[in-house]
Design a protein around this motif. Structure first.
Motif, PDB file in Angstrom:
ATOM      1  N   VAL A 212      17.722  -6.107 -10.338  1.00  0.00           N
ATOM      2  CA  VAL A 212      17.623  -7.472 -10.845  1.00  0.00           C
ATOM      3  C   VAL A 212      17.512  -7.407 -12.368  1.00  0.00           C
ATOM      4  O   VAL A 212      16.551  -6.863 -12.904  1.00  0.00           O
ATOM      5  CB  VAL A 212      16.406  -8.202 -10.238  1.00  0.00           C
ATOM      6  N   ARG A 213      18.506  -7.960 -13.051  1.00  0.00           N
ATOM      7  CA  ARG A 213      18.587  -7.816 -14.495  1.00  0.00           C
ATOM      8  C   ARG A 213      18.842  -9.162 -15.164  1.00  0.00           C
ATOM      9  O   ARG A 213      19.618  -9.976 -14.661  1.00  0.00           O
ATOM     10  CB  ARG A 213      19.721  -6.860 -14.877  1.00  0.00           C
ATOM     11  N   LEU A 214      18.205  -9.344 -16.318  1.00  0.00           N
ATOM     12  CA  LEU A 214      18.409 -10.546 -17.109  1.00  0.00           C
ATOM     13  C   LEU A 214      19.514 -10.292 -18.132  1.00  0.00           C
ATOM     14  O   LEU A 214      19.516  -9.265 -18.809  1.00  0.00           O
ATOM     15  CB  LEU A 214      17.114 -10.927 -17.839  1.00  0.00           C
ATOM     16  N   HIS A 215      20.449 -11.235 -18.226  1.00  0.00           N
ATOM     17  CA  HIS A 215      21.544 -11.144 -19.184  1.00  0.00           C
ATOM     18  C   HIS A 215      21.400 -12.300 -20.170  1.00  0.00           C
ATOM     19  O   HIS A 215      21.790 -13.433 -19.877  1.00  0.00           O
ATOM     20  CB  HIS A 215      22.897 -11.221 -18.469  1.00  0.00           C
ATOM     21  N   HIS A 216      20.855 -12.003 -21.326  1.00  0.00           N
ATOM     22  CA  HIS A 216      20.590 -13.043 -22.324  1.00  0.00           C
ATOM     23  C   HIS A 216      21.862 -13.762 -22.748  1.00  0.00           C
ATOM     24  O   HIS A 216      21.867 -14.980 -22.929  1.00  0.00           O
ATOM     25  CB  HIS A 216      19.902 -12.432 -23.549  1.00  0.00           C
ATOM     26  N   GLU A 217      22.966 -12.992 -22.921  1.00  0.00           N
ATOM     27  CA  GLU A 217      24.185 -13.578 -23.421  1.00  0.00           C
ATOM     28  C   GLU A 217      24.837 -14.531 -22.422  1.00  0.00           C
ATOM     29  O   GLU A 217      25.602 -15.431 -22.797  1.00  0.00           O
ATOM     30  CB  GLU A 217      25.197 -12.471 -23.798  1.00  0.00           C
TER      31      GLU A 217
ATOM     32  N   PRO B 199      17.085 -18.117 -21.653  1.00  0.00           N
ATOM     33  CA  PRO B 199      15.837 -17.387 -21.399  1.00  0.00           C
ATOM     34  C   PRO B 199      14.861 -17.432 -22.563  1.00  0.00           C
ATOM     35  O   PRO B 199      13.688 -17.078 -22.398  1.00  0.00           O
ATOM     36  CB  PRO B 199      16.317 -15.956 -21.119  1.00  0.00           C
ATOM     37  N   GLU B 200      15.335 -17.872 -23.726  1.00  0.00           N
ATOM     38  CA  GLU B 200      14.463 -17.935 -24.899  1.00  0.00           C
ATOM     39  C   GLU B 200      13.713 -19.267 -24.985  1.00  0.00           C
ATOM     40  O   GLU B 200      12.765 -19.395 -25.762  1.00  0.00           O
ATOM     41  CB  GLU B 200      15.279 -17.729 -26.179  1.00  0.00           C
ATOM     42  N   SER B 201      14.152 -20.254 -24.207  1.00  0.00           N
ATOM     43  CA  SER B 201      13.470 -21.543 -24.243  1.00  0.00           C
ATOM     44  C   SER B 201      12.175 -21.473 -23.443  1.00  0.00           C
ATOM     45  O   SER B 201      12.039 -20.677 -22.510  1.00  0.00           O
ATOM     46  CB  SER B 201      14.362 -22.645 -23.679  1.00  0.00           C
TER      47      SER B 201
END
Length: 301
Positions: A287-292, A263-265
């Motif tokens: 709806v959730r973003l999981h960076h790891e 998600p950081e790209s």
């Protein structure tokens, strides 16, 4: 275990079987053996299955003896040691590279060594994270976002089968669908994929998930694990129409995990925003973003 529901009865199941290779190695294992080349008669422990386990082998003048009638010659081990992350397997007395062009998709696929479980490369794109992580841990982190994994599970893209294998450890039944037969052929070579073919809780279908999804019964899965190729290779699996079908086949309170990339790209950050918006649009909540885990989770309320 309850008898699995019979999904898609008119679609043939995949009947690929594991390849009976004497050994499957990469430069990691080849270099370990070459380091002992001058120790004639010495017995050492080395992996002959890409790190799944170790075997005792004997250093001989002509190579490494792995059994009474099989020897890995020094010349071939030197070639493998210089082959980077390419994977090779021995069947009979012949070496083969775990690489094949797919007539179905027009893409080249190959196994890529990591020092532990291999990943797959498709047209130059790796299918798992391998920087400071291995493919099995990568898979486990994805599933952790929607744990516990129970009931009936849909895995939308088999690949090497790691997702299906991990899910089947706790799920009652896993239906996994793969578009490309070459993907399953490489999985059959890969020692880490063995349970994809032997676990009775896993059912394999060869076909296009974006088409077969319409034939799956309403509310038939408690979990959907959607780990598709990149949007450039499989744009239809990121569409609102496809998400509507994922929502339809999930049971009430069912959970979804959707891999989206880092998600950081710059590229994936745009993909993430579109994915989360479309999931909300078709009815998903939480709806959730999981960076790891490089992915998004969602629920059907």
């Amino acid at each position: 275990m309850k008898k699995p529901k019979k999904f898609l009865p008119e679609i043939p199941r995949d009947h690929t079987h594991p390849v009976s290779a004497k050994c499957v190695i990469s430069s990691f294992e080849a270099r370990t053996m070459l380091e002992q080349k001058d120790s004639l008669g010495k017995k050492i422990e080395v992996s002959l299955n890409l790190g799944m386990s170790v075997s005792e082998v004997e250093i001989a003048r002509e190579g490494v003896r792995i059994s009474k009638d099989a020897i890995l010659h020094w010349e071939m081990l030197e070639k493998i040691a210089e082959a980077g992350r390419r994977v090779f397997y021995l069947v009979g007395n012949e070496w083969h590279e775990a690489k094949k062009f797919s007539e179905r998709t027009g893409l080249m696929r190959s196994l890529v060594a990591t020092g532990r479980a291999p990943t797959m490369m498709v047209s130059g794109i790796l299918m798992h994270r391998i920087k400071e992580i291995d493919p099995i841990t990568d898979t486990q982190m994805k599933l952790k976002t929607i744990a516990p994994i129970r009931g009936y599970v849909l895995d939308t893209a088999t690949g090497l089968g790691y997702t299906a294998i991990e899910a089947a450890k706790t799920a009652e039944y896993v239906l996994t669908i793969e578009l490309d037969p070459v993907s399953l052929e490489l999985a059959a070579i890969n020692p880490w994929s063995k349970n994809l073919f032997t676990n009775p809780r896993i059912e394999r279908i060869l076909g296009d998930t974006s088409e077969l999804i319409y034939e799956l019964p309403i509310g038939s899965f408690s979990v959907v694990i959607h780990d598709p190729p990149t949007i450039s290779l499989a744009g239809e699996m990121y569409s609102g129409a496809f998400y509507e079908q994922l929502f339809r086949v999930l049971s009430r309170k069912g959970k979804l995990f959707h891999y989206v990339g880092d998600p950081e790209s710059r590229t994936s950050s745009r993909v993430v925003k579109g994915v989360m918006r479309r999931l909300n649009d078709v009815g998903f909540r939480k709806v959730r973003l999981h960076h790891e885990a490089f992915g998004v989770s969602a629920e059907k309320m």
